[in-house]
Write a protein that holds these residues in place. Structure first.
Motif, PDB file in Angstrom:
ATOM      1  N   UNK A 254       0.830  -1.203   0.000  1.00  0.00           N
ATOM      2  CA  UNK A 254       0.000   0.000   0.000  1.00  0.00           C
ATOM      3  C   UNK A 254       0.867   1.257   0.000  1.00  0.00           C
ATOM      4  N   UNK A 255       1.958   1.235   0.742  1.00  0.00           N
ATOM      5  CA  UNK A 255       2.783   2.449   0.888  1.00  0.00           C
ATOM      6  C   UNK A 255       3.370   2.907  -0.453  1.00  0.00           C
ATOM      7  N   UNK A 256       4.150   2.065  -1.180  1.00  0.00           N
ATOM      8  CA  UNK A 256       4.719   2.560  -2.449  1.00  0.00           C
ATOM      9  C   UNK A 256       3.673   2.774  -3.537  1.00  0.00           C
ATOM     10  N   UNK A 257       2.696   1.864  -3.616  1.00  0.00           N
ATOM     11  CA  UNK A 257       1.681   2.016  -4.659  1.00  0.00           C
ATOM     12  C   UNK A 257       0.824   3.245  -4.381  1.00  0.00           C
ATOM     13  N   UNK A 258       0.503   3.455  -3.098  1.00  0.00           N
ATOM     14  CA  UNK A 258      -0.274   4.653  -2.743  1.00  0.00           C
ATOM     15  C   UNK A 258       0.479   5.923  -3.079  1.00  0.00           C
ATOM     16  N   UNK A 259       1.795   5.949  -2.813  1.00  0.00           N
ATOM     17  CA  UNK A 259       2.600   7.133  -3.137  1.00  0.00           C
ATOM     18  C   UNK A 259       2.630   7.373  -4.648  1.00  0.00           C
ATOM     19  N   UNK A 260       2.809   6.275  -5.420  1.00  0.00           N
ATOM     20  CA  UNK A 260       2.795   6.393  -6.872  1.00  0.00           C
ATOM     21  C   UNK A 260       1.459   6.924  -7.368  1.00  0.00           C
ATOM     22  N   UNK A 261       0.374   6.409  -6.798  1.00  0.00           N
ATOM     23  CA  UNK A 261      -0.958   6.809  -7.235  1.00  0.00           C
ATOM     24  C   UNK A 261      -1.222   8.284  -6.924  1.00  0.00           C
ATOM     25  N   UNK A 262      -0.842   8.715  -5.728  1.00  0.00           N
ATOM     26  CA  UNK A 262      -1.049  10.121  -5.364  1.00  0.00           C
ATOM     27  C   UNK A 262      -0.250  11.037  -6.296  1.00  0.00           C
TER      28      UNK A 262
END
Length: 771
Positions: free
Chosen positions: A219-227
């Motif tokens: 969730x952490x890296x994918x969430x950062x990429x998505x944001x």
């Protein structure tokens, strides 16, 4: 410390009032504050709370509906665990054995927490020691300290010897003075853990925890990429934040831990209503995996107590009746055999006063007493006391009828430990009728139908046990072995013999433990039932220990499950509840992780491509509620009789990964086709939501199989609810749905139908589809 009790009369009431009490907190369940903390202060609640705050700041409040998940998860989890706590606490109090003490010169029973420092505590076979102390009196007292030292042989205790909490009496009687109570006692932690409401190792809990751990890291890296992607490629900052939050929230399987906890807790409550105390939550899982059930005949297949049937003299001139009467009254804590004899012989004759006595133990298989001029008399198993002759042959013949046969012998002195019965003179045979439980036959048929192999293990004559097993219809009940012929140093050979036979007689407590280990070594999940102190070691080592409520305190202390009402017929409900929990948690895990994987694929694709996220948080809330949240609650608590299988994590991944990837591909295709036209963003998102609902709804259909009437009603109701949501104007407005573009809507349905067909093929190929 012995001086705390100046006489054999025990403490006075005044001394009790002034003494240190045995205050040990009951740990049958977590405290109220611990339940609140564990359900409120979680990693998921923190992540969702932060995302909720972002939506409330930058978006519209309708998109913050997912934040209610925090409240719902916490409330449902707290309520369910409090119900389980209340049930466990009540049952734990019932399960607490009273302690016999002598105070003011009188014997009385008190609760364990009412013991005080200096109390004179009385002991008999099966009594568990809850505090440390020094022995004051001993009449053949033998203490099993195996749970503390690992040494299986009982220890003879004499006045002045020290005894420790966590051990238990196996033979004889005696008394000791409490020298350490409460938290000062040696084995307080052991005593607490025996009835603690906790989560020990289990494949199910470990699998769910691993899912959560790995997803959290994703969730952490994918969430950062998505944001970053949404903010960089959107002219509207609010829309960017909303799209990013939608992707991150959908990745989190926030309900999976909740549903697992609820299923466990409801299982505890349901079994509690059947007077079954589950002392460890993972025992629920163990119930489902059992494929071998080892039954201790006495107290399990047969009801407590016996009736004296025949007394058959083997010669003339011996006072058989007087000897039996005297022996039955020689032990201050008579066992079932002595009680049956006492019913025929209410009092010993004149002049029959016992001097030295040897209490019965399951290791010796005999008891005896020395009556001075009248000689020493021994009563026990014929194949232990007799080695040949007419008496031995007659005993073997009687045993084939299912009767319990004992030999009465006379000698000049009592045999020494380890001495054989060569010097004993056979005097009479005694037969006892055992009371077979009326519910045993039906219960055994259930286990045969469910594929659970039954092994009958007993200290009695193997032919007698086989006669009872055959009469109850146990498959291969005629295949019996005398445990004294089994190898002690070849576990592989022992396991082979255990697999090939059903009934085992003359089994020692140490052998029961070896039986469990040998069966486990052959890949079996072993449950062991028992009620006597001779069952403790095997109960402790078994994958699932089941004790009878009327059994000894020691057995109930180490067992994971206690049948408080002693009903053997409760066992099918116990196994059925375990299977229900395990199979249903696997179902809901498939649902939640399908959502997680389609969210991960969508977030990665959108983040890399730098396009808008195909739906808003409110859309995710609607679809997830109808295809996951509501159905999962019913599926997690539904009845099922599926046999549990190992490989939970592997099967869930084989289902959830292809299903999630295909759902994500379908949503992206539908959103892309709609976006190519002249429709608005809301209409494009509506097309994606229609595709998302239809594909995940089809996943729900596959998981809900076999489609019984109520499951058809459940999945049908979810489809109707979504259709109503698309139809009613105020619902469409609330959830920002605009299904007016016919071309977009038809393409969305078409993509969903194709994707659903591919999902069906994919999961069938993976071999995870339930039939």
């Amino acid at each position: 410390m012995v001086g705390l009790t100046s006489t054999v009369d025990g403490l006075t009431s005044a001394q009790v009032a002034a003494a240190k009490p045995n205050h040990v907190p009951r740990r049958s369940s977590r405290s109220f504050s611990a339940i609140i903390r564990s359900n409120v202060f979680t990693l998921f609640n923190l992540v969702i709370g932060v995302l909720w705050a972002l939506i409330l700041i930058f978006g519209e409040w309708q998109d913050g509906l997912f934040g209610l998940v925090i409240v719902a998860n916490a409330l449902i989890g707290i309520v369910q665990e409090l119900r389980a706590k209340r049930t466990l606490d009540k049952l734990a109090v019932i399960n607490e054995e009273p302690v016999r003490v002598r105070r003011d010169g009188a014997e009385r029973e008190i609760h364990p927490q009412d013991i005080v420092l200096g109390d004179l505590i009385l002991l008999g076979p099966g009594d568990r020691l809850l505090v440390d102390g020094d022995v004051i009196a001993s009449d053949g007292l033998e203490i099993d300290e195996s749970l503390l030292t690992g040494e299986a042989d009982p220890v003879h205790k004499q006045p002045g010897d020290h005894v420790l909490s966590g051990s238990f009496a196996v033979a004889g009687s005696g008394s000791f003075v409490a020298t350490k109570v409460g938290t000062d006692a040696y084995a307080v932690r052991l005593a607490e853990e025996a009835s603690k409401f906790h989560l020990a190792h289990s494949e199910l809990r470990e699998g769910v925890s691993n899912f959560i751990k790995y997803i959290t890291w994703l969730v952490v890296p994918i969430g950062a990429l998505l944001i970053y992607s949404q903010v960089s490629n959107s002219v509207d900052f609010r829309t960017a934040i909303t799209g990013a939050v939608a992707g991150i929230v959908t990745m989190i399987p926030e309900g999976l831990v909740l549903m697992t906890s609820i299923a466990f807790a409801v299982g505890v409550v349901r079994l509690g209503r059947r007077r079954c105390l589950v002392q460890e939550l993972p025992a629920i899982e163990g119930l489902a995996r059992v494929d071998v059930l080892c039954l201790d005949k006495t107290g399990t297949l047969t009801a407590g107590g016996m009736d004296l049937d025949q007394v058959l003299p083997l010669g003339d001139g011996h006072p058989v009746d007087d000897a039996l009467a005297a022996l039955s009254h020689a032990d201050s804590r008579p066992n079932a055999t002595a009680l049956a004899l006492q019913a025929r012989y209410p009092a010993p004759g004149d002049g029959w006063t016992a001097g030295q006595s040897v209490p019965f133990s399951s290791a010796r298989k005999w008891s005896g007493a020395d009556f001075g001029e009248r000689g020493a008399w021994v009563l026990g198993a014929p194949d232990v006391l007799l080695h040949a002759g007419d008496g031995y042959d007659r005993a073997a013949e009687l045993a084939t009828t299912g009767a319990r046969v004992l030999a009465l012998c006379r000698a000049d002195r009592l045999p020494a430990p380890g001495e054989d019965g060569a010097a004993l003179e056979p005097v009479a045979l005694v037969t006892l009728k055992q009371r077979v439980r009326p519910d045993a036959d039906e219960t055994l048929r259930y286990f045969a139908k469910q594929g659970v192999t039954v092994k009958v293990i007993s200290g009695d004559n193997p032919e007698a046990v086989a006669a009872i097993a055959t009469g109850l219809g146990i498959p291969d009940g005629h295949r019996f072995l005398d445990a004294r012929t089994l190898p002690d140093d070849d576990p592989d050979k022992l396991g082979e013999l255990l697999d090939g036979h059903t009934v085992f007689g003359r089994v020692t407590p140490q052998q029961k433990r070896k039986f469990v280990a040998a069966l486990q070594a052959r890949g079996h999940t072993v449950a062991m039932t028992g009620d006597g102190v001779n069952d403790v070691l095997a109960l402790k080592d078994a994958d699932l220990g089941i004790a009878m409520g009327a059994g000894s305190p020691a057995t109930k202390a180490v067992a994971q499950v206690v049948l408080l009402d002693n009903k053997f017929a409760t066992l099918p409900h116990v196994v059925g509840e375990g299977r229900r929990v395990l199979a249903n948690i696997e179902r809901v895990s498939n649902l939640f992780l399908t959502k997680t994987f389609y969210a991960i694929v969508l977030s990665l694709a959108v983040g890399v491509a730098g396009v808008m996220f195909p739906f808003a948080p409110r859309h995710s809330t609607l679809v997830n509620a109808l295809t996951i949240g509501i159905p999962a609650f019913f599926l997690a608590l539904a009845p099922t009789f599926e046999r549990a299988r190992p490989g939970f994590v592997r099967r869930v991944l084989r289902f959830a990964v292809p299903s999630g990837v295909l759902c994500a591909a379908a949503v992206l295709a539908s959103f892309w086709l709609a976006h190519k036209g002249t429709s608005t963003l809301i209409q494009d998102q509506t097309s994606a939501v229609i595709t998302l609902f239809l594909t995940t709804w089809w996943v729900l259909v596959l998981i809900a199989r076999p489609l019984t009437w109520w499951r058809v009603l459940l999945v049908g109701a979810m489809a109707v609810a979504f259709g109503i949501g698309l139809t009613l104007p105020f619902v469409r407005t609330f959830f920002a749905l605009e299904p007016g573009d016919l071309a977009n809507d038809l393409s969305a349905v078409g993509v969903a139908v194709v994707a659903s067909l591919v999902i069906s093929v994919a999961v069938k190929v993976a071999g995870t589809l339930r039939t």
